[in-house]
Write a protein that holds these residues in place. Sequence first.
Motif, PDB file in Angstrom:
ATOM      1  N   ASP A 158       0.699  -1.203   0.149  1.00 49.21           N
ATOM      2  CA  ASP A 158      -0.197  -0.055   0.330  1.00 49.21           C
ATOM      3  C   ASP A 158       0.374   1.062   0.237  1.00 49.21           C
ATOM      4  O   ASP A 158       0.169   2.455  -0.823  1.00 49.21           O
ATOM      5  CB  ASP A 158      -1.069  -0.193   1.484  1.00 49.21           C
ATOM      6  CG  ASP A 158      -2.197   0.840   1.207  1.00 49.21           C
ATOM      7  OD1 ASP A 158      -2.173   0.662  -0.513  1.00 49.21           O
ATOM      8  OD2 ASP A 158      -2.560   1.963   1.400  1.00 49.21           O
ATOM      9  N   HIS A 159       2.181   1.233   1.035  1.00 51.15           N
ATOM     10  CA  HIS A 159       3.486   2.097   0.645  1.00 51.15           C
ATOM     11  C   HIS A 159       3.597   2.335  -0.823  1.00 51.15           C
ATOM     12  O   HIS A 159       4.264   4.212  -0.727  1.00 51.15           O
ATOM     13  CB  HIS A 159       3.455   2.655   1.362  1.00 51.15           C
ATOM     14  CG  HIS A 159       3.597   2.343   3.083  1.00 51.15           C
ATOM     15  ND1 HIS A 159       2.885   3.027   3.233  1.00 51.15           N
ATOM     16  CD2 HIS A 159       2.813   0.715   3.606  1.00 51.15           C
ATOM     17  CE1 HIS A 159       1.878   3.339   4.778  1.00 51.15           C
ATOM     18  NE2 HIS A 159       2.673   2.017   5.023  1.00 51.15           N
ATOM     19  N   PHE A 160       3.519   2.165  -1.705  1.00 50.27           N
ATOM     20  CA  PHE A 160       4.088   2.187  -3.157  1.00 50.27           C
ATOM     21  C   PHE A 160       3.464   3.198  -4.193  1.00 50.27           C
ATOM     22  O   PHE A 160       2.955   3.509  -4.770  1.00 50.27           O
ATOM     23  CB  PHE A 160       4.608   0.487  -3.323  1.00 50.27           C
ATOM     24  CG  PHE A 160       5.178  -0.074  -2.974  1.00 50.27           C
ATOM     25  CD1 PHE A 160       6.898   0.726  -3.653  1.00 50.27           C
ATOM     26  CD2 PHE A 160       5.485  -1.115  -2.571  1.00 50.27           C
ATOM     27  CE1 PHE A 160       8.245   0.073  -3.358  1.00 50.27           C
ATOM     28  CE2 PHE A 160       6.617  -1.792  -2.278  1.00 50.27           C
ATOM     29  CZ  PHE A 160       8.324  -1.536  -2.949  1.00 50.27           C
ATOM     30  N   ASN A 378      13.781   4.030   0.165  1.00 49.50           N
ATOM     31  CA  ASN A 378      14.232   5.221  -0.212  1.00 49.50           C
ATOM     32  C   ASN A 378      13.244   5.537  -1.587  1.00 49.50           C
ATOM     33  O   ASN A 378      12.999   5.827  -2.600  1.00 49.50           O
ATOM     34  CB  ASN A 378      15.846   5.308  -0.324  1.00 49.50           C
ATOM     35  CG  ASN A 378      16.548   5.520  -0.053  1.00 49.50           C
ATOM     36  OD1 ASN A 378      15.756   6.971   1.483  1.00 49.50           O
ATOM     37  ND2 ASN A 378      17.198   4.570   0.626  1.00 49.50           N
ATOM     38  N   TYR A 379      11.849   4.819  -1.750  1.00 46.62           N
ATOM     39  CA  TYR A 379      10.900   4.879  -2.577  1.00 46.62           C
ATOM     40  C   TYR A 379      10.677   5.852  -3.572  1.00 46.62           C
ATOM     41  O   TYR A 379      10.771   6.254  -3.901  1.00 46.62           O
ATOM     42  CB  TYR A 379      10.706   3.346  -2.948  1.00 46.62           C
ATOM     43  CG  TYR A 379       9.419   3.449  -4.103  1.00 46.62           C
ATOM     44  CD1 TYR A 379      10.029   3.460  -5.092  1.00 46.62           C
ATOM     45  CD2 TYR A 379       8.078   3.532  -3.678  1.00 46.62           C
ATOM     46  CE1 TYR A 379       8.261   3.537  -6.172  1.00 46.62           C
ATOM     47  CE2 TYR A 379       6.965   4.552  -4.583  1.00 46.62           C
ATOM     48  CZ  TYR A 379       7.028   3.949  -5.789  1.00 46.62           C
ATOM     49  OH  TYR A 379       6.475   4.152  -6.574  1.00 46.62           O
ATOM     50  N   PRO A 380      10.621   6.515  -1.878  1.00 45.03           N
ATOM     51  CA  PRO A 380       9.801   8.344  -2.466  1.00 45.03           C
ATOM     52  C   PRO A 380      10.352   8.902  -3.192  1.00 45.03           C
ATOM     53  O   PRO A 380      10.332   9.702  -4.183  1.00 45.03           O
ATOM     54  CB  PRO A 380       8.973   8.357  -1.013  1.00 45.03           C
ATOM     55  CG  PRO A 380       9.133   7.180   0.223  1.00 45.03           C
ATOM     56  CD  PRO A 380       9.950   6.026  -0.397  1.00 45.03           C
ATOM     57  N   ARG A 381      11.859   9.024  -3.317  1.00 42.17           N
ATOM     58  CA  ARG A 381      13.062   9.372  -3.860  1.00 42.17           C
ATOM     59  C   ARG A 381      13.302   9.084  -5.312  1.00 42.17           C
ATOM     60  O   ARG A 381      12.927   9.554  -6.757  1.00 42.17           O
ATOM     61  CB  ARG A 381      14.141  10.016  -3.219  1.00 42.17           C
ATOM     62  CG  ARG A 381      15.059  10.965  -4.167  1.00 42.17           C
ATOM     63  CD  ARG A 381      16.014  11.401  -2.334  1.00 42.17           C
ATOM     64  NE  ARG A 381      16.945  10.000  -2.817  1.00 42.17           N
ATOM     65  CZ  ARG A 381      18.054   9.279  -3.088  1.00 42.17           C
ATOM     66  NH1 ARG A 381      18.043   9.249  -4.203  1.00 42.17           N
ATOM     67  NH2 ARG A 381      17.942   8.122  -1.979  1.00 42.17           N
ATOM     68  N   LYS A 382      13.334   7.331  -4.878  1.00 42.08           N
ATOM     69  CA  LYS A 382      13.726   7.005  -6.613  1.00 42.08           C
ATOM     70  C   LYS A 382      13.188   6.792  -7.311  1.00 42.08           C
ATOM     71  O   LYS A 382      13.169   6.812  -8.377  1.00 42.08           O
ATOM     72  CB  LYS A 382      14.768   5.578  -6.245  1.00 42.08           C
ATOM     73  CG  LYS A 382      15.810   5.608  -5.378  1.00 42.08           C
ATOM     74  CD  LYS A 382      16.464   4.244  -5.255  1.00 42.08           C
ATOM     75  CE  LYS A 382      17.928   4.927  -4.037  1.00 42.08           C
ATOM     76  NZ  LYS A 382      18.572   3.420  -3.591  1.00 42.08           N
ATOM     77  N   GLY A 383      11.610   6.936  -6.830  1.00 44.81           N
ATOM     78  CA  GLY A 383      10.235   6.263  -7.529  1.00 44.81           C
ATOM     79  C   GLY A 383      10.303   7.634  -8.677  1.00 44.81           C
ATOM     80  O   GLY A 383       9.802   8.227 -10.204  1.00 44.81           O
ATOM     81  N   ILE A 441      16.507  -0.774  -5.642  1.00 48.61           N
ATOM     82  CA  ILE A 441      15.192  -0.765  -6.349  1.00 48.61           C
ATOM     83  C   ILE A 441      14.792  -2.605  -7.452  1.00 48.61           C
ATOM     84  O   ILE A 441      13.253  -2.671  -6.949  1.00 48.61           O
ATOM     85  CB  ILE A 441      15.562  -0.461  -8.543  1.00 48.61           C
ATOM     86  CG1 ILE A 441      15.649   1.331  -7.977  1.00 48.61           C
ATOM     87  CG2 ILE A 441      14.726  -0.551  -8.907  1.00 48.61           C
ATOM     88  CD1 ILE A 441      15.857   2.322  -8.695  1.00 48.61           C
ATOM     89  N   GLN A 442      15.678  -3.320  -6.708  1.00 47.71           N
ATOM     90  CA  GLN A 442      15.662  -4.738  -7.007  1.00 47.71           C
ATOM     91  C   GLN A 442      14.332  -5.608  -6.271  1.00 47.71           C
ATOM     92  O   GLN A 442      13.816  -5.886  -6.390  1.00 47.71           O
ATOM     93  CB  GLN A 442      16.992  -5.610  -7.159  1.00 47.71           C
ATOM     94  CG  GLN A 442      17.933  -4.835  -8.158  1.00 47.71           C
ATOM     95  CD  GLN A 442      18.718  -5.697  -8.548  1.00 47.71           C
ATOM     96  OE1 GLN A 442      19.057  -6.217  -7.658  1.00 47.71           O
ATOM     97  NE2 GLN A 442      20.334  -5.121  -8.727  1.00 47.71           N
ATOM     98  N   SER A 443      14.600  -4.812  -5.327  1.00 50.05           N
ATOM     99  CA  SER A 443      13.990  -5.228  -4.142  1.00 50.05           C
ATOM    100  C   SER A 443      12.692  -4.263  -3.453  1.00 50.05           C
ATOM    101  O   SER A 443      11.854  -4.995  -2.967  1.00 50.05           O
ATOM    102  CB  SER A 443      14.328  -4.683  -2.487  1.00 50.05           C
ATOM    103  OG  SER A 443      14.294  -3.469  -2.263  1.00 50.05           O
TER     104      SER A 443
END
Length: 588
Positions: A158-160, A378-383, A441-443
């Motif tokens: 849900d956080h993605f 760090n997905y929010p930034r890398k996304g 990112i792979q994760s």
Amino acid sequence: MKDSQPPCTRCKKRGLPCTVNKSLQMLLESDSVWKEAIERKIHDLETGLTRVSDHLSLPTVNSASDEDEHDDDHRIAEPLRMPPPAQVSPQAEKHTPHNFEIVMDPDSGPAAIPGSVVSPVLMGGVEPDRAEHDVIRRGCVTLEEAQRYLDVYQNRLDHFLYRIIGDRRTLAQVRAASPLLLAAICAVGALHLASPAFEKCYEEFVAIAAAHTFSRRNTVDDVRGLCVAAFWLSSISWTCIAAAVRISTEIQLHRSIFKALTGDRTHYLRTRLYYLVYVCDHHFSIVFGRPPMTREDDAIRAAAQFLDTENAVEDDSRLVSQVHFWSVGSEIYATFGIDVERPLTRHMIEPLRRYGIKLDNIRADWTERFSYNKYVGNYPRKGVGLHYHFARLYLCSMAFRGIGQPGFKSSDVALDIDEIANSAILSATAILRAVVTDTEIQSYLNGLPTYFDVMIAFAVVFVLKVSTKYSSSVRIDSGETRQLVAELVSVLKGVTASMHPRHLLASVAHGAEKLLAKCSPQDLGPVPANAHITMSQPTFDEGLYDMSYAWNDNSFDNFYMGEFDFLSNQDTFSNFQPDLRYQSLPQL
């Protein structure tokens, strides 16, 4: 009768045979035994039919109620009867020309929306028994399994997507909110836990969603359930988001922005759900060459103001950044259309550059605004970076439109097209390098929505196509490109080894491997492996952006003109055998 034995005196005098009939008491006793036996059989038959109708989501058949059996004089079993129109079964509502009326609203002002003064008001219908669609009650999953699926969904997936279900909920709260939401969470959770129950959960969700198709009492949580399915269940994404857009419009989510801006929390939640519907709609419309169903209305234009409300949190900032990305995507789609055979002209270059600048600004504005997230790192930034390159690839790939056609790369736009084409190459390779080199990112890959898998697939096809069918506008290291794709295949195979085989990324991994193998060294020509290719004349075939042309005798749909789906290319990917049921699911 003498000594109570036949024949009787009358029959004996007349010479007739004499047969003794049963007494009235004996008849009544026999009838009572027969009736009880028939009642038991009818009850067993009703129980069996109820189970069958529940499984198939068919209307139920009701017997006489217990209230009618309080009097001994009325204990005769009533025949089976269908419920009256006002008591529609939980699985389906009655839709007749007479179960609604038009109510003229005398309180509407002269500036009211025209249709609001003649809104249909339901009559005679009842709220469906939503408990009948509960996947736990139906025995599809246990309480423990449902809790596991909810945990993986709330703690990660849900956080993605910036918390589709909003505030954290217990399993009991989800069950009470919407059986459709519960079924979607179970299906998506089972997929990402590689559970063998995924097939059953998937089919159950489809059945429940189909049963809700014509319901006129859908809720915001039903919309949430459809969004959850659309983001992650690739086979029915378009169908689910189409239903979500329709329902969100019916329940007026797009109009909640005005009260959300005043601080109303209920309308704040409704507005952010509308933004999620908008983003999901664009995931599966623009990149597939379909006109988006949601438009740039008041809610979308007020996205920046939405972040200034007292209820807004960081997840809302991430969501609004997506709204901004896709708002530009809508403008690009409206400006350039879907005609891939038409070369870019002089008057198209400047709008294209402006859209590129808008994308650059969005990336610069949002990248540094996001911090580490305890659920997705760090997905929010890398996304933001990944979405930027996805959008940039979509925009700059238009440099190849009309290649091989008369008028392609005319003298007044040649240098511009060279520059734009190279930008497309840079974005495509940036996408692949991010996956290959960044272990974080792979994760994410076993959790990101379907859109990411599709764009990774397109980046693979794009770079391989460009590296084997050269253009005067592109300088590309063909050997390095093949090596990059080979490394990507290796990474994807490792990541998908523990995934459910129905996960779309597993198909992408198989497809990329087959495609790389078919892009044989002889396709690269006699050029040294590490040479930079430049040619004086465009030698791309016409199929660069029309993948329906055969490439090595295998058909590929044009990504921006139709669904680019590895599942549909069984001849190309012979090692992957999709379940054909997923290609012909019932439409919602």
